[in-house]
Motif scaffolding. Structure first.
Motif, short mmCIF file in Angstrom:
data_model
loop_
_atom_site.label_atom_id
_atom_site.label_comp_id
_atom_site.label_asym_id
_atom_site.label_seq_id
_atom_site.Cartn_x
_atom_site.Cartn_y
_atom_site.Cartn_z
N THR A 1 10.39 6.06 0.29
CA THR A 1 10.13 7.38 0.89
C THR A 1 10.64 8.50 0.00
OG1 THR A 1 10.27 6.45 3.13
CG2 THR A 1 10.49 8.83 2.92
N LEU B 1 -2.25 8.30 1.41
CA LEU B 1 -1.37 8.40 2.57
C LEU B 1 -2.13 7.99 3.84
CD1 LEU B 1 1.54 9.31 3.31
CD2 LEU B 1 0.59 11.57 3.79
N GLN C 1 5.25 14.05 -3.97
CA GLN C 1 4.57 15.02 -3.12
C GLN C 1 4.85 16.45 -3.58
OE1 GLN C 1 2.37 14.21 -0.97
NE2 GLN C 1 2.35 15.51 0.84
N ASP D 1 2.93 5.73 3.00
CA ASP D 1 3.83 6.15 1.93
C ASP D 1 3.71 5.25 0.70
OD1 ASP D 1 4.66 8.03 3.71
OD2 ASP D 1 6.69 7.24 3.98
N ALA E 1 8.29 8.73 -2.92
CA ALA E 1 7.04 9.37 -2.51
C ALA E 1 7.23 10.88 -2.35
CB ALA E 1 6.53 8.76 -1.21
N MET F 1 9.50 12.59 5.26
CA MET F 1 9.54 12.94 3.85
C MET F 1 10.09 14.34 3.59
SD MET F 1 5.85 11.41 2.56
CE MET F 1 5.96 12.24 0.98
#
Length: 466
Positions: A48, A268, A55, A273, A51, A129
């Motif tokens: 996470t 996604l 992002q 994730d 990820a 996130m």
């Protein structure tokens, strides 16, 4: 840059590679920042957290693209003026471009402080996130100006005849960043996901402090290069010409950020994730390939711009011919190598997660096929930038990074879906076929971009005498 370096007579492939190598390595090391962060965060912070930084990454890619636009566009203009025999005016233009970029960077850092979180929420960033995203962003945002300056000066070190100094600066910044990751993430974070993300951000910011501030001090001080910061010639047409020349690099990076957002959203939606993490790993490999290809385009640009300004068409022809040989050769070799080492590359970021490893390797093997076609449009866009042809450069970049990408990311998965749905062969489900179609879309996009670039080479040959 001195004339004996720019007006090169013996332009063999080997000599050309050696000449641009410092710039290639400098850009490669700069691109390693996010990759090193990813390695440490993925292994110490988890999927996470990994990820999350992927992002956020597109936002800062846009910021870097402004510095890259001013660097490549400004280098084309300044080198051309040098080739025309007016070094003093070249210094004044260089100063104006630098001061303008600093003002933009300060303004952007203020704006980003307030808009990053709502922007990320608008992209569908999950509540899980978001804390990781903001922990990373709030540390990097104050360093935005330095981020832009580092990419900016990489171009101008080559223009000033000091590509090796640019490499040294980037190496020092890289060492600081990697050392910071080892300390802040590997030791002090104690495998706490939030602290791991914050540690990676602190490490990157410290690296940018070296990479962005040192060149600024160097060019303000008395130095042995052909450029120095001082009195500026405040004419808006120089800023317009800079942005016009470098628009392709800006469009390339901004469009890439947007396309990354689209890919992240698709993955996604399809597999959660883990899909974003897998695409992040593939993106890192793509970053390395792109840094080398862009490094060549940036490194050779002052040679092209100077000889174009000096009307040395014979040298320009040889530069272009040898550049194509280098770019095509690199594209083929890189594709083969990455296909062979896909599994060990993916395992660096999989932190012992077999499912993530499998997804990443599958995606990487498909995505890597696009490297066969990435080299020519990357060089072509930079080539026309160096010729001060912002329209041709920008059009190639716009079609390549936005239009072709969007068209193929819609069309290819749908085609795969309906082919499998109609034939029901191989035991593959239609939804799975669409998933693989997303990975294959970039291959078809880069093929179209290559064909477009070759067309521009043919059409513009007579005008620029290459």
């Amino acid at each position: 840059m001195s004339e004996n370096k720019l007006n090169m007579q013996n332009l063999s492939v080997g000599k050309l590679i050696l000449y641009v190598l410092p710039t290639i390595i400098a850009l490669l090391i700069s691109s390693v920042y996010s990759i090193v962060d990813g390695v440490f965060v993925s292994n110490f912070g988890g999927t996470t957290a990994f990820a999350a930084i992927n992002q956020v990454a597109p936002i800062f890619l846009v910021v870097a693209s402004i510095g890259f636009m001013f660097g490549t566009g400004g280098t084309a203009l300044v080198s051309k003026v040098q080739g025309e025999g007016d070094p003093e005016r070249a210094k004044k233009i260089f100063s104006l471009i630098t001061y303008t970029l600093i003002a933009i960077g300060i303004t952007l850092s203020i704006v980003l402080w307030f808009v990053t979180e709502p922007f990320l929420r608008s992209l569908g960033t999950t509540d899980e996130m978001m804390p990781f995203c903001m922990a990373y962003a709030h540390i990097i945002i104050p360093a935005v100006t330095l981020f832009m300056l580092q990419f900016y000066f990489q171009s101008f070190f080559a223009c000033a005849g000091k590509p090796k100094l640019g490499l040294i600066d980037t190496l020092l910044a890289g060492v600081v960043n990697i050392g910071g990751d080892a300390l802040f993430v590997g030791v002090l974070a104690n495998k706490d996901p939030v602290k791991s993300v914050q540690g990676a951000a602190y490490a990157t910011a410290l690296g940018l402090l070296v990479g962005g501030l040192f060149p600024l001090i160097y060019f303000f001080a008395k130095n042995s290069s052909s450029l120095r910061l001082g009195k500026a010639e405040f004419k808006l047409r120089y800023i317009g010409a800079t942005c016009g020349n470098g628009i392709s690099e800006f469009l390339t990076n901004v469009s890439a950020s947007f396309i990354n957002i689209v890919y992240n959203s698709l993955f996604l939606y399809m597999i959660g994730d883990m899909g974003v993490a897998a695409f992040g790993t593939v993106g890192y490999v793509n970053t390395i390939f792109g840094a080398i290809a862009s490094g060549y385009a940036v490194g050779v640009a002052p040679l092209i711009a100077y000889n174009y300004g000096a009307k040395a068409s014979d040298i320009l022809k040889k530069l272009h011919k040898n550049s194509l040989v280098i770019v095509i050769g690199y594209s083929i070799i890189a594709t083969i190598v990455i296909e062979l080492v896909a599994t060990p590359l993916a395992s660096i970021f999989s932190h012992n997660d077999p499912d993530l490893l499998t997804i990443t390797v599958d995606g990487l093997r498909i995505f890597t096929l696009s490297f066969l076609f990435k080299g020519i449009p990357t060089y072509g866009s930079g080539f026309f930038t160096a010729l001060n042809d912002g329209f041709s450069s920008g059009f190639i970049a716009f079609m390549r990074t936005l239009v072709f990408n969007l068209a193929t990311i819609i069309a290819v998965p749908l085609i795969f879906f309906y082919i499998v749905d109609a034939q029901k062969h191989g035991g593959m489900e239609s939804y799975e076929a669409a998933y693989y179609g997303v990975w294959y879309s970039i291959v078809f996009s880069e093929l179209l971009a290559t064909l477009l670039t070759l067309l521009f080479f043919k059409v513009k040959k007579k005008k620029y005498q290459y």
